[in-house]
Design an enzyme around this catalytic site. Structure first.
Site, PDB file in Angstrom:
ATOM      1  CG  HIS A   9       5.742  12.229 101.593  1.00 19.08           C
ATOM      2  ND1 HIS A   9       4.786  12.898 100.857  1.00 19.08           N
ATOM      3  CD2 HIS A   9       5.361  12.354 102.879  1.00 19.08           C
ATOM      4  CE1 HIS A   9       3.873  13.393 101.652  1.00 19.08           C
ATOM      5  NE2 HIS A   9       4.195  13.087 102.895  1.00 19.08           N
ATOM      6  N   GLY A  10       7.585  13.273  98.412  1.00 18.52           N
ATOM      7  CA  GLY A  10       7.028  14.157  97.393  1.00 18.52           C
ATOM      8  C   GLY A  10       5.525  14.320  97.590  1.00 18.52           C
ATOM      9  CB  VAL A  13      -3.175  11.209  95.487  1.00 18.80           C
ATOM     10  CG1 VAL A  13      -4.582  11.433  94.965  1.00 18.80           C
ATOM     11  CG2 VAL A  13      -2.332  10.502  94.429  1.00 18.80           C
ATOM     12  CB  THR A  21      -2.540  12.227 104.436  1.00 22.04           C
ATOM     13  OG1 THR A  21      -2.827  13.244 103.491  1.00 22.04           O
ATOM     14  CG2 THR A  21      -2.270  10.930 103.716  1.00 22.04           C
ATOM     15  NE  ARG A  60       1.860  10.636 103.092  1.00 21.86           N
ATOM     16  CZ  ARG A  60       1.155   9.993 104.014  1.00 21.86           C
ATOM     17  NH1 ARG A  60       0.676   8.801 103.755  1.00 21.86           N
ATOM     18  NH2 ARG A  60       0.941  10.538 105.204  1.00 21.86           N
ATOM     19  CD  GLU A  87       2.425  13.491 108.621  1.00 22.66           C
ATOM     20  OE1 GLU A  87       3.059  13.644 109.700  1.00 22.66           O
ATOM     21  OE2 GLU A  87       2.545  14.269 107.658  1.00 22.66           O
ATOM     22  NE  ARG A 115       1.916  23.338 110.374  1.00 20.76           N
ATOM     23  CZ  ARG A 115       1.595  22.177 109.818  1.00 20.76           C
ATOM     24  NH1 ARG A 115       1.144  21.180 110.561  1.00 20.76           N
ATOM     25  NH2 ARG A 115       1.739  21.979 108.524  1.00 20.76           N
ATOM     26  CG  HIS A 182       5.359  10.766 106.593  1.00 23.40           C
ATOM     27  ND1 HIS A 182       4.484  10.487 105.573  1.00 23.40           N
ATOM     28  CD2 HIS A 182       6.040   9.607 106.821  1.00 23.40           C
ATOM     29  CE1 HIS A 182       4.610   9.221 105.204  1.00 23.40           C
ATOM     30  NE2 HIS A 182       5.554   8.661 105.958  1.00 23.40           N
TER      31      HIS A 182
END
Ligand SMILES: O=C(O)[C@H](O)COP(=O)(O)O
Length: 229
Positions: A9-10, A13, A21, A60, A87, A115, A182
């Site tokens: 996704h772009g 916010v 998120t 999103r 996500e 990670r 995501h």
């Protein structure tokens, strides 16, 4: 040869505000809207046409897919949404600022939470308002499926049935497939497709709004992969 396009996704916010998120349903930023349109324009310029698209149940990704398809004048194609493409569930970190979390817990711990494929972020309690069991869109999930926290390996475990049972059959029908999801659900998928070790996937970062093309042979071995520019 089979070909699939993966699109993160772009910018959202909370990407902009540097906050964890996960499954929080935040909107695209103005820059994210621009990135989504740009991704669609790139796909159009390179001559891509899709038969079907898959996305998560988070706005999103849904909006990014919509904006990209609009640029391609392909809003009409079937779109399937699944929580399995969501996500990675970031547990109790969801909503926290990443820089403040580093200041509190240290860079090494936060790097691991972000990670290390085996590291669990702190879990939510089921009575936390952020627990997805309170959200109507997840009402059909079992208690075992509803996460309190998730590492990348567990994200892969819930993405994988969707890959093998839904996406791969579409590829085998020779359909042109676009997946809009995501950062971490796509990292998990690429780890699987590319047979990346846990050490290798630690280095993998998928940028927002950049179409990633993966070419596979009939046995689903990766032949090539590249970002469209
Ligand atoms: O959920 C989030 O915060 C982002 O989408 C991905 O964040 P990460 O790069 O910290 O895993």
């Amino acid at each position: 040869m089979l070909k699939i396009v993966l699109l993160r996704h772009g910018e959202s916010v909370w990407n902009q505000e540097n906050r964890f998120t996960g499954w929080t349903d935040v909107d695209l930023s103005a820059e994210g809207v621009r990135q989504a349109r740009q991704a669609g324009a790139l796909l159009r310029q390179h001559g891509y046409r899709f038969d079907v698209a898959y996305t998560s149940v988070l706005k999103r990704a849904i909006k990014t897919l919509d904006l990209a398809l609009e640029e391609m004048d392909q809003l009409w194609i079937p779109v399937q949404k699944s929580w399995r493409l969501n996500e990675r569930f970031y547990g109790a970190l969801q909503g926290l600022n990443k820089a403040e979390t580093i200041a509190r817990y240290g860079a090494e711990q936060v790097r691991k939470w972000r990670r290390d494929p085996l590291e669990h972020p702190p879990a939510l309690a089921p009575d936390d308002p952020r627990y997805p069991g309170h959200d109507a869109r997840y009402a059909h999930l079992t208690a075992r499926e509803l996460p309190l926290t998730e590492n990348l390996t567990e994200t892969l475990a819930r993405v994988l049935p969707y890959w093998t049972e839904t996406i791969v059959p579409a590829l085998r029908r020779r359909q042109q497939v676009l997946v809009c999801a995501h950062g971490n659900s796509l990292r998990a998928l690429v780890q699987y497709i590319d047979h990346l070790t846990d050490a290798e996937v630690t280095q993998l970062d998928i940028p927002t709004g950049s179409p990633l093309v993966i070419e596979l042979d009939d046995d689903l071995n990766r032949l090539q992969q590249y970002y469209l520019t």
